[in-house]
Design a protein around this motif. Structure first.
Motif, PDB file in Angstrom:
ATOM      1  N   VAL A  12       0.848  -1.195   0.000  1.00  0.00           N
ATOM      2  CA  VAL A  12       0.000   0.000   0.000  1.00  0.00           C
ATOM      3  C   VAL A  12       0.881   1.242   0.000  1.00  0.00           C
ATOM      4  CG1 VAL A  12      -1.730   1.314   1.287  1.00  0.00           C
ATOM      5  CG2 VAL A  12      -1.863  -1.183   1.199  1.00  0.00           C
ATOM      6  N   SER A  14       0.855   4.861   0.901  1.00  0.00           N
ATOM      7  CA  SER A  14       0.025   5.797   1.656  1.00  0.00           C
ATOM      8  C   SER A  14       0.264   7.199   1.130  1.00  0.00           C
ATOM      9  CB  SER A  14       0.321   5.709   3.155  1.00  0.00           C
ATOM     10  OG  SER A  14       1.662   6.044   3.416  1.00  0.00           O
ATOM     11  N   GLY A  16      -0.899  11.544   1.797  1.00  0.00           N
ATOM     12  CA  GLY A  16      -1.507  12.500   2.705  1.00  0.00           C
ATOM     13  C   GLY A  16      -1.167  13.925   2.329  1.00  0.00           C
ATOM     14  N   ILE A  24       3.782  11.048  -0.136  1.00  0.00           N
ATOM     15  CA  ILE A  24       3.503   9.637  -0.375  1.00  0.00           C
ATOM     16  C   ILE A  24       4.583   8.836   0.334  1.00  0.00           C
ATOM     17  CG2 ILE A  24       2.332  10.017  -2.578  1.00  0.00           C
ATOM     18  CD1 ILE A  24       4.844   8.747  -3.895  1.00  0.00           C
ATOM     19  N   SER A  56      -4.494   3.159  -4.479  1.00  0.00           N
ATOM     20  CA  SER A  56      -5.836   3.725  -4.323  1.00  0.00           C
ATOM     21  C   SER A  56      -5.860   4.990  -3.463  1.00  0.00           C
ATOM     22  CB  SER A  56      -6.802   2.677  -3.765  1.00  0.00           C
ATOM     23  OG  SER A  56      -6.379   2.223  -2.499  1.00  0.00           O
ATOM     24  N   SER A  57      -4.924   5.159  -2.535  1.00  0.00           N
ATOM     25  CA  SER A  57      -4.883   6.400  -1.746  1.00  0.00           C
ATOM     26  C   SER A  57      -4.596   7.602  -2.634  1.00  0.00           C
ATOM     27  CB  SER A  57      -3.809   6.325  -0.654  1.00  0.00           C
ATOM     28  OG  SER A  57      -4.229   5.486   0.384  1.00  0.00           O
ATOM     29  N   ARG A  61      -8.819   7.819  -3.776  1.00  0.00           N
ATOM     30  CA  ARG A  61      -9.227   8.645  -2.633  1.00  0.00           C
ATOM     31  C   ARG A  61      -8.603  10.034  -2.638  1.00  0.00           C
ATOM     32  NH1 ARG A  61      -8.722   3.490  -0.527  1.00  0.00           N
ATOM     33  NH2 ARG A  61      -6.844   3.865   0.672  1.00  0.00           N
ATOM     34  N   LYS A  63      -5.814  11.438  -1.659  1.00  0.00           N
ATOM     35  CA  LYS A  63      -5.306  11.911  -0.373  1.00  0.00           C
ATOM     36  C   LYS A  63      -4.110  12.841  -0.500  1.00  0.00           C
ATOM     37  CE  LYS A  63      -7.010   8.388   2.706  1.00  0.00           C
ATOM     38  NZ  LYS A  63      -6.629   7.494   3.793  1.00  0.00           N
TER      39      LYS A  63
END
Length: 94
Positions: A12, A14, A16, A24, A56-57, A61, A63
């Motif tokens: 994954v 991540s 933000g 990332i 997918s983040s 989504r 992010k």
């Protein structure tokens, strides 16, 4: 016969948003990763070659607002990750 990458869960990535920058982070062999930037395209090479990545983040989504899209590509005969930015941003590593 299934490969080890197909049998294991995807790594994954991540993502933000922070004050003044998007971030990332992903698991992998970070010491050898190289980053090339051409305009709004970033290519991350020498990422974990045996892994499938869950982006997918970033893609679904959203992010990390400054990153428009992420995808797997081939660069110099290896799997790489390409990021498309939605701004004329600088890239920094930590």
């Amino acid at each position: 016969m299934a490969t080890a990458a197909a049998q294991s869960a995807p790594v994954v990535i991540s993502a933000g948003e922070h004050d003044g920058y998007s971030r990332i982070a992903f698991q992998g062999e970070g010491a050898d990763i190289t980053i090339a930037q051409t305009g709004r395209r970033i290519t991350l090479q020498n990422v974990n070659q045996g892994a499938a990545f869950d982006m997918s983040s970033i893609n679904d989504r959203r992010k990390a607002y400054r990153i428009l899209a992420a995808r797997n590509v081939q660069a110099n005969g290896q799997n790489a990750i390409e990021l498309t930015l939605n701004c004329d941003c600088d890239v920094r590593t930590m």
